[in-house]
Every structure is written in C-alpha cells, then in structure tokens.
Enzyme design. Sequence first.
Site, short mmCIF file in Angstrom:
data_model
loop_
_atom_site.label_atom_id
_atom_site.label_comp_id
_atom_site.label_asym_id
_atom_site.label_seq_id
_atom_site.Cartn_x
_atom_site.Cartn_y
_atom_site.Cartn_z
N GLU A 265 0.81 -1.22 0.00
CA GLU A 265 0.00 0.00 0.00
C GLU A 265 0.84 1.27 0.00
O GLU A 265 0.41 2.31 -0.50
CB GLU A 265 -0.96 0.01 1.19
CG GLU A 265 -2.09 -1.02 1.08
CD GLU A 265 -1.73 -2.39 1.65
OE1 GLU A 265 -0.54 -2.62 1.96
OE2 GLU A 265 -2.64 -3.22 1.79
N PHE B 112 -11.34 -7.54 13.68
CA PHE B 112 -10.28 -7.99 12.78
C PHE B 112 -9.99 -6.90 11.74
O PHE B 112 -10.90 -6.35 11.13
CB PHE B 112 -10.71 -9.28 12.08
CG PHE B 112 -9.68 -9.76 11.08
CD1 PHE B 112 -8.42 -10.16 11.49
CD2 PHE B 112 -9.98 -9.78 9.72
CE1 PHE B 112 -7.47 -10.59 10.57
CE2 PHE B 112 -9.04 -10.21 8.79
CZ PHE B 112 -7.78 -10.61 9.21
N GLN B 113 -8.72 -6.61 11.55
CA GLN B 113 -8.26 -5.57 10.63
C GLN B 113 -8.89 -4.21 10.90
O GLN B 113 -9.15 -3.44 10.00
CB GLN B 113 -8.47 -6.00 9.17
CG GLN B 113 -7.55 -7.15 8.78
CD GLN B 113 -7.38 -7.35 7.29
OE1 GLN B 113 -8.28 -7.07 6.51
NE2 GLN B 113 -6.22 -7.84 6.88
N LYS C 233 -17.53 -0.83 5.97
CA LYS C 233 -18.04 -1.79 4.99
C LYS C 233 -19.56 -1.74 4.88
O LYS C 233 -20.12 -1.86 3.79
CB LYS C 233 -17.58 -3.20 5.37
CG LYS C 233 -17.81 -4.21 4.25
CD LYS C 233 -17.14 -5.54 4.56
CE LYS C 233 -17.29 -6.50 3.38
NZ LYS C 233 -16.69 -7.80 3.64
N MET D 156 24.48 8.52 1.87
CA MET D 156 24.42 9.77 2.62
C MET D 156 24.70 9.54 4.09
O MET D 156 25.34 10.35 4.75
CB MET D 156 23.05 10.44 2.42
CG MET D 156 23.02 11.91 2.77
SD MET D 156 24.23 12.89 1.85
CE MET D 156 23.23 13.51 0.50
#
Lengths: 172, 586
Positions: free
Chosen positions: B53, B115-116, B165, B483
């Site tokens: 993502e 969940f999630q 949802k 760097m």
Amino acid sequence: MAQDKNQEIETHTVSVLVDNEAGVLARVIGLFSGRGYNIESLTVAETDPKNRQSRITIVTGGTPMVIEQIKAQLERLVPVHKVNDLTMEGEYVARELALIKVAGKGTKRVESLRIADIFRARVVDSTNESFIFEMTGSTDKLDAFIRLMEPLGLIDVCRTGIVALPRGPKPF
Amino acid sequence: MSSVEMTGAEIVLSALRDQDVDVVFGYPGGAVLPIYDALFKRNDLRHILVRHEQGAVHAAEGYARSSGRVGVVLVTSGPGATNTVTGLTDALMDSVPVVCLTGQVPTHLIGNDAFQEADTTGITRSCTKHNYLVKSVHEVARVIHEAFYVAKSGRPGPVVVDLPKDVLMAKGTYAAKPTSIHRSYRPRTKPDADAIERAARLMAAAKRPIFYAGGGVINSGPRAARLLTRLVRMTGFPCTLTLMGLGAFPRSDPLCLGMLGMHGMYEANLAMHGCDVLINVGARFDDRVTGRLRDFSPGSKKIHIDIDPSSINKNVAVEVPIVADAGEALDALIKAWRRLKPEVDRKALERWWAEINKWRKRDCLRFDRGSKLIKPQLAIERLYHHTRGRDVYITTEVGQHQMWAAQFFRFEGPNHWMTSGGLGTMGYGLPAAIGVQIAHPEALVIDIAGESSVIMNIQEMSTVAQYRLPVKVFIVNNEYMGMVRQWQELLHGGRYSESYMASLPDFVKLAEAFHAVGLRATKPEELDGVIAEMLATDRPVIADIVVDPAENCFPMIPSGAAHNEMLLGPGDESESSGKEEGMVLV
C-alpha cells in the site's frame, strides 16, 4: 533590542469557530501537541446548534512569531471558520468557572465561608465538614481564592478554563 | 440521475468518475471488497494493483506530480490503511494532491478491536491535510467530492476518506458534484494589490536581487512556470530553485543558478547570502535551504509569495508577505512591473552578475573524471546526455544519488522531476515511476535510484511487470547508504556504523526474476553502452551501475552552517564553528 522583544513569551487568548463534527477537537489539540505549542487552557462547547458550530477558546503562550504561526495553522484546518486573537483585537471579557471543595471543621470552616463571601463564591454543596464553592471570575481571582483555601482544607479543584468575548456591541 | 438508488460502493465509483478520475492505485482486502466488486462490474476506471500500500500512495504521488491531477488510492482497513501512512506523510510534506480511500470495519464494530480494525482517522489525522470517517451512505458522495476539493485547492495535500463496509453495502442515492463553495475552507489565491505594488517597487530598487522559486510554482501549474520564466527574463535577475522547484525555470537559461541549499550550487548559495532583495516564489524557507537561520541571507529584504499563510514568517521574517497562488501572484507582478516601467540600476546589476559569474567559475560540481571507477556524478551526467531532447521524467529515491540527480540532471520544464523532498522517503522512486508511467504511457520514465533505497519498495517491480511498464531503474550502486556513510565520515570520525549494505542481491538476476532486463556497468568505459542499451530497450530495465563507494556529495553546507560556509570538496575544511551544533541537527 527589537530582536529581544520578539523573543519574549506572550500569553494570548484565541477564539476559534469550528464545525461541530467528529474529531474537530482532536485536530486542534493534535496541532498544538504536534508542533510543540502550549495550551494553558482550552474550553469547547457547541454555541450555534442551528449551524452545528462550536467555539473553542484557547489560552496559549509563545513568542510573537509562534503566536502568528498558531493562528495561521489553526486557520488552515478545514473545519475552522474563523480565528480571532482576542489579545490583539482590543478589549475583551474573560471568565472562568471553578468548583472548589474544601473540608474542615471549626474556625477553618468558618474562615473558608467568610473568604468565599468576600470573593462572592457560592456554596453549591455542603456537609457538616465540607463545602463545594462555585466561583466565576478572572483567572487571577480564581487563583487567589484557591491559594487562600489551601491552608483551610482544600481538597479538589475543577476549573473550566477561560471563555471570552470582545467588549462592545460588535460580534467576533 | 440523482434519483437512482445504488450501493455506497457504486456511489464511491460514480463520484470518482465525476471527479474525472480514470486511474486508481490500490490493493484489495476484506473491508473494501464491495468497492472491488463494483469496480469489476464497470470498465471506465482503471485499477493498478500495487504490491504494497505504501507503493500505491507513492504511485499516486508520481501520477499527480507529473500530470497536475489528483492521485487516487484505494486500500483496505487495518494494515492496508496503516501501510499508507508513510506515503501520506510524504504527500503532505511535498504538497501533493492525493485522495486515499480506506476501507473500515462495519460501523457497529468500530471501537471493538475487530479484525483488521485500526483507528484510521486517528492515525492519519496528523499526516493528512484532512480526513473523514463516513458513517452514512447518504454522506458518501458529498464527502468524496469535498475530499477532492480539499486535496487540490489551496496548498494541495493528501486527504483520507475512511469507508466502513456496511456504508459501502447500504443503498443510497448519488449526489452529483456540488457547485457551491465550501462552508469553511476557502483558501485565498488572489494576491493583495498593495503587497504586489510594494514587491514590485522593492524589486525595482534592488542592486543585488535574486529569485528563489520552489514547488509552489510547479503545483500552481505549467502556466506559473511560464510566468516565472517571463518575469525572470524581464528583470534580468538571477533565479535559483529549490529541490521541489526544479523545472520551474529552464536550467539552460543563463539566468538560472541551479539548485540552492545543503547540496546546492556554490553560486546559488552565495548569491542568496549576498543578495539585497530576495523574491521567494512558492518556497518555504526549509532548513535544507536556509542552513543556520540567523545567518541566512542576512542583508536582504524579503518578498514571500505562498498560498499557505502558515508558511509565511514561520522560519524567516519577511518584509513583503503575499498570500496567493504562485501563478496569480506572478501574473500580477508582471503587470505591476510593466506598469512601473522601472529604471533598474543596470550598473549595480552588472556588478552583481560579475560577482555571481566569479562564483560560477569555482565550478562547484567538478569531480575526478580520470577515475578508474565509475564516479556517480559521471553516471548521471552521461544519463542526462543520452536522454537530452527526449520527453524524460525522472523520479528518485533518497540520498546521495538524489542530490547528484538534482545537480547533474538539467530540467527545462515543470512536472518532469518527482522526488521526495520534505519527508525524504527512501523507496519513493520506483512506485512513483509507476505512477508517472501510467500518466504518460509513451514517455521515458527513469527512477534514478540508490541500491539501498530501491530495495525498500523493490516488490513494485512486480507491478511494473504486470502492466508492462517500460520503467527504467538506474541504480547508482555504491553498496552503502551513501548519505549516511558521508555524514559518518564527516561528522562521526569515519565510524561506518551499520551503513554498509552487505548481501545485496544480484540486481541483474533480480531484474530477470521480475521479468525485466538486467544490465550492469562496473567500469567507466562500459557506462555509455549500458545506458544506450537501457534506453533502447522497450521493456522494464534495471541498470546496476557499480560506482565508487567512497564518493561524497559536494558541495555541501554542513548542518548548522551558513550559506557562505560551504564545503566544495574533500579536503575543504569547514571553518564553521558550528560543527558540534550541527551534529545534533539532521
């Protein structure tokens, strides 16, 4: 010299009109904590139910540059309608409400009641050994009263933080 | 149309279409299945399946920065949403318009540790310009339209819309794009006429002026870059650009001093230090640009054009603040300049240019051209040479290679340079290149990468393969976090703590594993051939350019030093007393 003046910490009272939507207070508080600004006091409640708007009154401290930043950062939050710096915009009335619980017996109890009378605090709860005083006034006045209550059996203090309006007929 | 009943998910997609979205970068999951189902049933929205993502957000950023449109991301709840946080912060810091749609558990489970589940609006509050949790299907269309408005107006930025949802599955009616103005968010874009007048007069009286232009010019659109170019040429003043502003003014123009700042050009930084009037157009006096603040451009009067009032007087106090869109302000300044017909002090300006040209002669980008190893500067210089005249878009990762790319790749126009400036996100370049290539299918898109950075999002090579994107990954491979290594050498006594990248993959085989072409150059004489072959290949390529591992990026203003305390190369000892002070800075 001018440089020194710009480094002085000033206290400002800032009034913010916001949409009363979920998370708006978290946005304002998160802005202060995320950027390291001070909050000395903060009050919030819905003030215009018709338009679902709330007014947040914040007392904050910082150098003039930081105060400018705070206002600019507040103004760019999406749900913010208006930011007013009362300290910069002329005279204003600022009030705070406190509830102060004092417990004691005998002369201490009498003395606390006497001082409350001088300060025009109201008794809103009483038992044989305690009072709760309700008091409205400037922050200084509340500070002074609370200090006087300390030796007389001060138990708990609850304060609202400042609410403020500009003096005179004109709106914010 | 407005009376048609549809699901929340269908409303989401209809709103996207109404906002002229044709590409979405995303990754499915449980909470956004209704949207993916609705997506399956229509063919007017293209979905690019990323592999992580974070990659989706960077791809959307690349898409947005190179096209001037809003980048759109679609991810699921919980880990889908939390994985976007780095990308969102990156977009916030670099003012990139992104709308990120996140799935959420059904409203009745919110707060239940489902969940999630993650508190997405809570987590992203400080890394977005604004965010929304939509609790009713009747709010979906309005919120998405508002999200696009907020993302692209004023100073652009990322906006998250969190969609439970059950809201996506409920039926509601679609409300078309509103025409009314927003109730509270109405950023100012037109400049104050008095301020423009004062700015023009200040410019007219200048003896040692300089333009300092930044990403605000790019964000305003190509017109702003054209107006900047016109104004700079009208005045004959020098112009320097920030990292985010590269391309706002043509690099080939003799009035262009190149990039300024920590690894900027010697002439640009000294001109900033010595100027008497500084005209900042759409830049924010970032610490990489100013160096030690109290010694930043000490003798100048400053004009600051910025669309974000909070950028003005934040780090540097200015004489003439102008809150406006860069394009609008430049337009007004050009008109004011024409009206004033100022008699600028030509003699003073000539002396100023003579001084600047003296600094230019120091040739601050020089490097050892006789080396047996490939110098990283040479690699980028040759890449630039081979791609001249082509429509080339460059993305970068973060580190030395990024600075060398900024120094040696010369941009003539806006929107062709995509880099993570504010946040400094390693792993930005490859997914950003995907977004750029999607926006410009025919163009040449090159990710100038470091080997350490590119590994952070190397999984996106799989996305490159799936969509047959002919992205070129040009790895300047020094086997170090370069760097970090450079700072350890300069500031920490050469103790290279954990900056060596051991066990690197064989990038040629890695390319092949991802269905791409792998090339490698290890000697200077192989460089041109590898670059030519890379450019001649119409498939994705990883070119592993093995460079001198010990090369440092110069010039450099050490952290905490002033512009006139630049280090020009190895052996150039800093006279700055601020070394200790600088160490605590980043």
